[in-house]
Design an enzyme around this catalytic site. Structure first.
Site, PDB file in Angstrom:
ATOM      1  N   HIS A   1       0.866  -1.173   0.000  1.00 15.99           N
ATOM      2  CA  HIS A   1       0.000   0.000   0.000  1.00 15.99           C
ATOM      3  C   HIS A   1       0.904   1.225   0.000  1.00 15.99           C
ATOM      4  O   HIS A   1       1.742   1.369   0.888  1.00 15.99           O
ATOM      5  CB  HIS A   1      -0.907   0.013   1.227  1.00 15.99           C
ATOM      6  CG  HIS A   1      -1.835   1.185   1.235  1.00 15.99           C
ATOM      7  ND1 HIS A   1      -3.154   1.100   0.846  1.00 15.99           N
ATOM      8  CD2 HIS A   1      -1.631   2.485   1.547  1.00 15.99           C
ATOM      9  CE1 HIS A   1      -3.717   2.290   0.932  1.00 15.99           C
ATOM     10  NE2 HIS A   1      -2.820   3.150   1.364  1.00 15.99           N
ATOM     11  N   CYS A   2       0.771   2.059  -1.011  1.00 20.23           N
ATOM     12  CA  CYS A   2       1.666   3.204  -1.136  1.00 20.23           C
ATOM     13  C   CYS A   2       0.938   4.490  -0.773  1.00 20.23           C
ATOM     14  O   CYS A   2       0.034   4.910  -1.495  1.00 20.23           O
ATOM     15  CB  CYS A   2       2.172   3.276  -2.572  1.00 20.23           C
ATOM     16  SG  CYS A   2       3.332   4.623  -2.826  1.00 20.23           S
TER      17      CYS A   2
END
Lengths: 159, 393
Positions: free
Chosen positions: B182-183
């Site tokens: 998850h960025c």
């Protein structure tokens, strides 16, 4: 055959849902979209094994065609990259084209083969491409219908 | 909001027709998970967007300064191709960034009640009877992929056995296919559908940063030859800011690009790398790798464009089955894990184990968000405490 339906409308109106069978994904070749061709026990009395296997194999072939990594996918990828993927806003990808073909095929199979036997295939894309859902209908008109029982122990033994 | 206008006659106003808007509900409005949707379901992002706005601000801000201060000078004194190429590169970076941030990363929809019940029945049948007082065995399905046994874990939130390489992101509360991480910088998960856009974003951003940095230096040097250094800085104050931003960005973004290039050549995801899924101990090898660098790159970067299986813009009808959004009433609500950018420690490893892994990961500025499979420790033979089977959440 215990049930006779002439079209899908008749199926929806006169039949009641007995059970649903879920054909799971076959991951033996990796993460490509492929479904198990193992014949579920619940459909034993409803449809011939060969017909079912043809349906699943054809679907598997369609998905393999969509996910094939070859000349056409490279070309599509490079062209899209060169246009910063803006082209995807107007162009339909090859996968989407194959999905349309699959949808038509499933509708065709439902009308010709599955609905007359009181079954209905749901397009896997509507279930997240995880399962092929086959709804098994009971005919309200017929007196004895033993298709309602679902034996899960037999279906899980082959895993 | 899609409005259908239909005519309704109002009896008390002399039978004149009145146009009334009728709202159509689209499926994205009823999707479970913690995503935000914009443009009537066309855009899909995570809930926290603050860092994404920072990314946008930094890129647009730095490039604006470059176009304002350096480009006029360099275009005239060196070549007009310099600003032109900068514009093209900037537009490409923005395009792939927005595509990474706004697209569906490969979210797997939750199982509808029928499918969930079918899976439960299969699990019960496979387990048989459990003696009273004993915990049931972990919900794991073994599949063989390319002569390698891969364990598929059961997701209690989505009520499915996760496909290989899928993982549950606790920030977005979705199972994502080929989950990478998850960025927060792009404000979205990175998964099967948007990994190549993410990679191209880091690659093109590295190029852009190097480009701006180089030409800032060139510009300062050229200008200092005509006048002196201090006058140059006074004339183009933006240069200092640009050089600072580029200098710090370079290390992180270039490092990240290098790391992902390494992952692509091995056909691994960040999630698998951090968990050490294919480190080679116990003769475990990556079954998805083609053992050929070119083939691996081609599969990841030149593979087909996978469609979204989330029908966001479909219209909800009465027959549309609704996925239960809340867990069962009897189960405890999942403990709210952090929504900040702190990395989440996966439960399969001890905290020490994971800390060394995180330290060993190369210059990554964005800490990948390690998804928790379930809020409670998953039913795994390697895990220590096991949750009470009566509260699946």
């Amino acid at each position: 055959m215990a049930t006779e339906f002439h079209n899908l409308q008749e199926l929806h109106h006169s039949a009641s849902l007995a059970t649903k069978v879920f054909i799971q994904r076959d991951y033996s070749e990796g993460t490509i979209c492929k479904f198990q061709t193992k014949f579920p026990a619940e459909l034993d009395s409803r449809i011939e094994r060969a017909l079912f296997e043809i349906t699943v194999k054809t679907l598997n072939d369609y998905y393999a065609e969509a996910e094939k990594i070859g000349g056409q996918s490279y070309l599509e990828g490079c062209l899209a990259c060169a246009t910063a993927y803006v082209i995807f806003l107007c162009m339909e990808t090859r996968y989407e084209k194959v999905l349309k073909k699959i949808s038509k095929y499933i509708q065709d199979q439902n009308e010709k083969i599955y609905a007359p036997r009181g079954l209905l295939i749901t397009d896997p894309i509507e279930r997240g491409m995880r399962v092929i859902e086959i709804s098994v209908f009971e005919d309200r008109g017929s007196s004895a219908s033993s298709s309602g029982s679902s034996s899960t122990s037999s279906s899980s033994s082959g895993r | 909001m899609y409005n259908i206008w239909h005519i309704r006659s109002v009896p008390d106003i002399n039978m004149s027709a009145v146009m009334v808007p009728k709202k159509v509900t689209r499926k994205w409005e009823k999707l479970p998970g913690k995503n935000t949707f914009c443009c009537d379901g066309r855009v899909m992002m995570a809930r926290q967007k603050g860092v994404f706005y920072l990314t946008l601000f930094l890129i647009i801000g730095t490039c604006s300064l470059f176009f304002a201060f350096e480009c006029p000078y360099l275009g005239v004194h060196l070549s007009p191709a310099i600003p032109v190429f900068a514009v093209v590169l900037f537009l490409f970076v923005m395009a792939v960034l927005l595509r990474t941030s706004f697209s569906d990363p490969g979210v797997l929809p939750r199982a509808l009640p029928d499918e969930a019940a079918f899976i439960e029945m299969e699990i019960e049948a496979a387990i048989g009877s459990v003696p009273a007082g004993q915990r049931p065995p972990p919900r794991i399905r073994n599949v063989q992929i390319n002569n390698q046994i891969v364990k598929l874990k059961y997701c209690y939130t989505c009520k499915i056995f996760r496909p290989p390489r899928a993982s549950h992101c606790s920030i977005c509360d979705n199972c994502v296919d080929r989950f990478d991480h998850h960025c927060p910088w792009v404000g979205n998960c990175v998964g099967k559908r948007n990994y190549r856009y993410f990679y191209l974003f880091t690659l093109s951003l590295s190029l852009l940063t190097v480009y701006i940095f180089t030409f800032d230096i060139v510009h300062v040097v050229l200008r200092s030859l005509e006048s002196d250094f201090v006058t140059t800085i006074k004339e183009t104050p933006g240069t200092v800011l640009e050089v600072l931003i580029c200098f710090f960005t370079l290390w992180s973004v270039v490092g990240l690009t290098g790391f992902h290039t390494y992952l692509i050549t091995l056909n691994q995801t960040t999630n698998e790398d951090i968990k050490g899924s294919w480190t080679g101990k116990n003769r475990v090898q990556n079954p998805y790798s083609h053992r050929n660098v070119i083939k691996n790159c081609c599969e990841v970067l030149c593979g087909p464009a996978y469609p979204s299986v989330l029908d966001r813009r479909g219209v909800m009808t009465e027959e549309t089955p609704a996925v239960p959004q809340e867990p069962e009433a009897k189960s405890a609500p999942p403990p709210q894990t952090t929504r900040t950018t702190a990395p989440l420690i996966p439960n399969e490893h001890t905290p020490d184990d994971t800390k060394t892994k995180l330290a060993a990961a190369p210059e990554e500025e964005e800490k990948p968000h390690l998804p928790q499979d379930t809020p409670l420790p998953p039913l795994d033979t390697s895990a220590g405490p096991r949750p009470d089977p009566q509260s699946p959440q």
